[in-house]
Design a protein around this motif. Structure first.
Motif, short mmCIF file in Angstrom:
data_model
loop_
_atom_site.label_atom_id
_atom_site.label_comp_id
_atom_site.label_asym_id
_atom_site.label_seq_id
_atom_site.Cartn_x
_atom_site.Cartn_y
_atom_site.Cartn_z
N PHE A 70 -103.83 -18.55 42.23
CA PHE A 70 -102.52 -18.81 42.82
C PHE A 70 -101.41 -18.70 41.78
O PHE A 70 -100.37 -18.08 42.03
CB PHE A 70 -102.50 -20.20 43.47
N VAL A 71 -101.63 -19.27 40.61
CA VAL A 71 -100.60 -19.23 39.55
C VAL A 71 -100.37 -17.80 39.07
O VAL A 71 -99.22 -17.36 38.95
CB VAL A 71 -101.01 -20.17 38.39
N GLY A 73 -101.09 -14.95 40.66
CA GLY A 73 -100.49 -14.17 41.74
C GLY A 73 -99.02 -14.49 41.94
O GLY A 73 -98.20 -13.59 42.15
N SER A 74 -98.67 -15.76 41.86
CA SER A 74 -97.27 -16.14 42.00
C SER A 74 -96.43 -15.60 40.85
O SER A 74 -95.28 -15.18 41.06
CB SER A 74 -97.15 -17.66 42.05
N LEU A 75 -96.99 -15.60 39.66
CA LEU A 75 -96.28 -15.05 38.50
C LEU A 75 -95.96 -13.57 38.72
O LEU A 75 -94.83 -13.14 38.50
CB LEU A 75 -97.13 -15.23 37.24
N LEU A 77 -95.77 -11.99 41.63
CA LEU A 77 -94.84 -11.83 42.74
C LEU A 77 -93.41 -12.17 42.37
O LEU A 77 -92.47 -11.45 42.72
CB LEU A 77 -95.29 -12.68 43.92
N PHE A 78 -93.21 -13.26 41.65
CA PHE A 78 -91.86 -13.63 41.27
C PHE A 78 -91.27 -12.65 40.25
O PHE A 78 -90.08 -12.36 40.29
CB PHE A 78 -91.82 -15.07 40.74
N PHE A 103 -96.66 -12.59 49.14
CA PHE A 103 -96.32 -13.99 49.30
C PHE A 103 -97.16 -14.64 50.40
O PHE A 103 -97.59 -15.78 50.27
CB PHE A 103 -94.82 -14.16 49.61
N THR A 106 -100.73 -15.17 49.02
CA THR A 106 -100.75 -16.25 48.03
C THR A 106 -100.63 -17.61 48.70
O THR A 106 -101.35 -18.55 48.36
CB THR A 106 -99.61 -16.05 47.02
N LEU A 107 -99.74 -17.71 49.66
CA LEU A 107 -99.60 -18.97 50.38
C LEU A 107 -100.83 -19.25 51.24
O LEU A 107 -101.19 -20.42 51.45
CB LEU A 107 -98.33 -18.96 51.22
#
Length: 146
Positions: A70-71, A73-75, A77-78, A103, A106-107
């Motif tokens: 999650f971390v 993937g979020s990195l 994406l942002f 997004f 990931t969510l």
């Protein structure tokens, strides 16, 4: 740098998938290992709950891998979102769909983590409220007076 992060994210994703399969197989094989308990209790789900409770009530490798995924993937994406917002003309219109899907996925991973938490809490409540087997009808199992 981005290639290294992509490789690390891929390895963590494959590790999370492998650990999920391993955890599922472990719980399945342990619940099938004791059919005598399931027959004694009368409910095969009770046997599964009794074997699954110790594994699900503690933080496992699967949870660490899912959180790391999650971390990472979020990195990604942002970082991509910031790049798209800075230079909108450099990206094709379908790139927004890719970001939206990223997004959502990931969510969805974090939603799976929340579902696991809810299942663990409900499992602990089920085990606490489960009736204790009555062994007083057997003379050898009765409590003796002091």
């Amino acid at each position: 740098m981005m290639t290294l992060l992509a490789v690390v994210g891929g390895v963590v994703g494959l590790t999370a998938t492998g650990s999920a399969v391993l955890m599922g197989w472990t719980l399945y094989s342990q619940s099938k290992a004791s059919p005598a308990e399931a027959a004694e209790n009368g409910d095969p789900r009770a046997s599964f709950y009794m074997h699954a409770a110790p594994h699900l009530s503690r933080w496992t490798f699967f949870d660490y891998a899912l959180f790391a995924l999650f971390v990472i993937g979020s990195l990604f994406l942002f970082t991509d979102l910031i790049a798209v917002l800075r230079d909108k003309d450099a990206f094709p219109p379908y790139h927004y769909g890719y970001l939206l899907c990223g997004f959502i996925f990931t969510l969805a991973g974090m939603l799976m983590m929340a579902v696991r938490l809810v299942l663990t809490v409900s499992l602990s409540r089920t085990l606490r409220s489960a009736p204790v087997p009555d062994h007083h009808d057997h003379p050898g199992h009765a409590e003796h007076a002091e």
